[in-house]
Design an enzyme around this catalytic site. Sequence first.
Site, mmCIF file in Angstrom:
data_model
loop_
_atom_site.group_PDB
_atom_site.id
_atom_site.type_symbol
_atom_site.label_atom_id
_atom_site.label_comp_id
_atom_site.label_asym_id
_atom_site.label_seq_id
_atom_site.Cartn_x
_atom_site.Cartn_y
_atom_site.Cartn_z
ATOM 1 N N HIS A 10 0.819 -1.218 0.000
ATOM 2 C CA HIS A 10 0.000 0.000 0.000
ATOM 3 C C HIS A 10 0.855 1.271 0.000
ATOM 4 O O HIS A 10 2.045 1.249 0.310
ATOM 5 C CB HIS A 10 -0.925 0.007 1.227
ATOM 6 C CG HIS A 10 -0.177 -0.014 2.529
ATOM 7 N ND1 HIS A 10 0.430 1.093 3.066
ATOM 8 C CD2 HIS A 10 0.078 -1.029 3.395
ATOM 9 C CE1 HIS A 10 1.006 0.778 4.201
ATOM 10 N NE2 HIS A 10 0.825 -0.508 4.420
ATOM 11 N N GLU A 83 -2.292 -7.305 7.413
ATOM 12 C CA GLU A 83 -0.995 -7.208 8.089
ATOM 13 C C GLU A 83 -1.022 -8.067 9.352
ATOM 14 O O GLU A 83 -2.078 -8.490 9.826
ATOM 15 C CB GLU A 83 -0.725 -5.736 8.447
ATOM 16 C CG GLU A 83 0.590 -5.446 9.161
ATOM 17 C CD GLU A 83 1.815 -5.905 8.378
ATOM 18 O OE1 GLU A 83 2.139 -7.115 8.466
ATOM 19 O OE2 GLU A 83 2.448 -5.064 7.720
#
Length: 205
Positions: A10, A83
């Site tokens: 990202h 994550e």
Amino acid sequence: MKTTLYIVRHGQTEWNRLGLLQGQLASPLTEEGIADTEAFRQEITELEPDVVYSSDQDRALTTAKILTGDLHREIHIHEGLREMNFGVFQAKSWENIEEEMPELFEVYRQDDPDFVIPEGESHNQFHKRAVNALIEITEAHPGKRILIVSHGGTINKMLGYVEGMRPSANRFFHSKNLALNILEFENGRYRRTTEAELLEYSAIH
């Protein structure tokens, strides 16, 4: 039949800029992160991915939406791309953690793959989740070009799996924000072409 996976971290977030562990908490993209993602969109468009996957976390999903704005592809959500859950370490810097939780910090840095961070997960749990996501996505789209937008830790586990590294290895593949890592899957094996650097865990060692 060759399947190609374009794996992207990202864009820059506020907590990236501040050096804080994000884990599974939310931190929005910075103005710079948005601008960089928009600038990277043309490169992703030229790769012409057939299928797009993203973590369900906002920073990854926002990045995926910007990157695929010219492609008109459905974005498939896969929670396995999240994550690592750093539990009580989240929203803190490594320096804060060492100062505020010295005993817990010391246990964590021993690299026990089964050590579960309080309110979080272990390296083994995280590794299994990330690798399962990679394999599931690959097997679901044989012969396709697949874009995956995920997180630094998750990408590290995927690349580590391809290279045969143990789940809690004290070396890791560091993908900068918006780094493009390419995996090719053919004849039952992955091959990697990547921007990620193999570094020591200098933050905690």
